[in-house]
Write a protein that holds these residues in place. Structure first.
Motif: not given
Length: 311
Positions: A197, A200, A276
């Motif tokens: 992701d 993040t 994530a």
């Protein structure tokens, strides 16, 4: 109460950061607008020459806060050092090539030199290697020659034409783009293709667990002041005009690129998706192993500051 007494009761938060790091733009915004005072503390920014110097000051008790990536914090927690991460930026770099280069894809870099800021365990380099292995079945480490150096040195070598490609930190990448290079691939795109992701945040403020336990209002106040400064920097172009002299932007194009790059790196939330983050750590451990992460083969508990609950 006298002004002196009031000042004496305001805790100072000692922040050790690179003298010319982009975080200084945010810290300057906090101080200029009194966002620290509004939260009941006073920023004491201490410029240092390197990340290792900041870490030494922090671990030795000479600083209360530093900026680092949460993978480093994970390594420290796995080794029994109680540290907490507060998200600051999701900005990552990319792979740049000369604008007139024949290189159109990663496969074209075979046999060439890649300059890498940050060393052989640089996170962007590891992600790019994983991406190349997945999409091309090619190990970039084996198929290219790597040249490691500080960001300014990689920047200069790339502009001088000494490298087929260069991986650099986002603010140097912005300057490289305005100086005649083009982005071959953005690390956030490679991360997304790997199932990570890109939202993040990788970089953040780091504090010790003792500070959070002893003075939670101070730590959460830092987090609030940080996001308040980001809100100003996200919407107010005049604030950037005020900061321009501190940004080492030698042209209007570089100035606009740095402004856009910082804004693109602002996290959408103070909350971090732990699942994530765990996926990212798993990939980093597979590629970097204990040399990068020590004993942190899985995401340690308590690594991220929990956002305050409304009310």
């Amino acid at each position: 109460m006298t002004m002196a007494a009031a000042s004496a009761e305001t805790p100072a938060l000692r922040v050790a950061v690179l003298k010319f790091g982009t975080v200084n733009w945010e810290l300057d915004t906090i101080s200029h607008h009194g966002l620290d005072a509004a939260e009941g503390f006073a920023l004491d920014v201490q410029g240092v020459a390197s990340s290792s110097a900041a870490q030494i000051a922090f671990q030795g008790g000479q600083a209360d806060v530093i900026v680092s990536d949460w993978l480093w914090v994970a390594r420290q927690r796995a080794a029994g050092r109680d540290m907490i991460f507060i998200p600051y930026s999701k900005a990552v770099g990319g792979l740049m090539v000369p604008d007139d280069s024949d290189v159109q894809g990663l496969a074209d870099l075979k046999g060439g030199k890649i300059g890498i800021a940050g060393g052989p365990l640089d996170k962007s380099w590891l992600i790019l290697r994983a991406y190349s292995e997945k999409t091309l079945g090619v190990d970039l480490k084996a198929e290219t020659e790597q040249v490691f150096g500080a960001p300014p040195l990689i920047f200069k070598a790339a502009l001088d034409g000494d490298l087929a490609g260069a991986i650099n930190f986002w603010h140097f990448m912005a300057k490289m783009e305005t100086a005649g290079m083009r982005k071959l691939i953005d690390i956030s795109d490679a991360a997304r293709d790997l199932g990570l992701d890109p939202e993040t945040p990788l970089l953040g403020y780091v504090v010790k667990g003792d500070l959070l336990r002893n003075d939670p209002d101070l730590v959460h106040g830092l987090a609030r002041a940080s996001f308040a400064a980001k809100d100003i920097l996200a919407r107010d172009d005049a604030e950037w005009d005020r900061l321009r002299d501190h940004m080492n932007a030698r042209s209007d194009a570089a100035f606009e690129a740095l402004k856009a790059g910082f804004r693109a790196g602002i996290p959408v939330s103070q909350a971090i998706d732990r699942e994530a983050a765990a996926r990212m750590l798993e990939l980093m451990y597979r590629l970097g192993g204990a040399d990068l992460l020590g004993q942190a083969s899985t995401l340690p508990d308590g690594i991220f500051l929990d956002p305050e609950k409304p009310g």
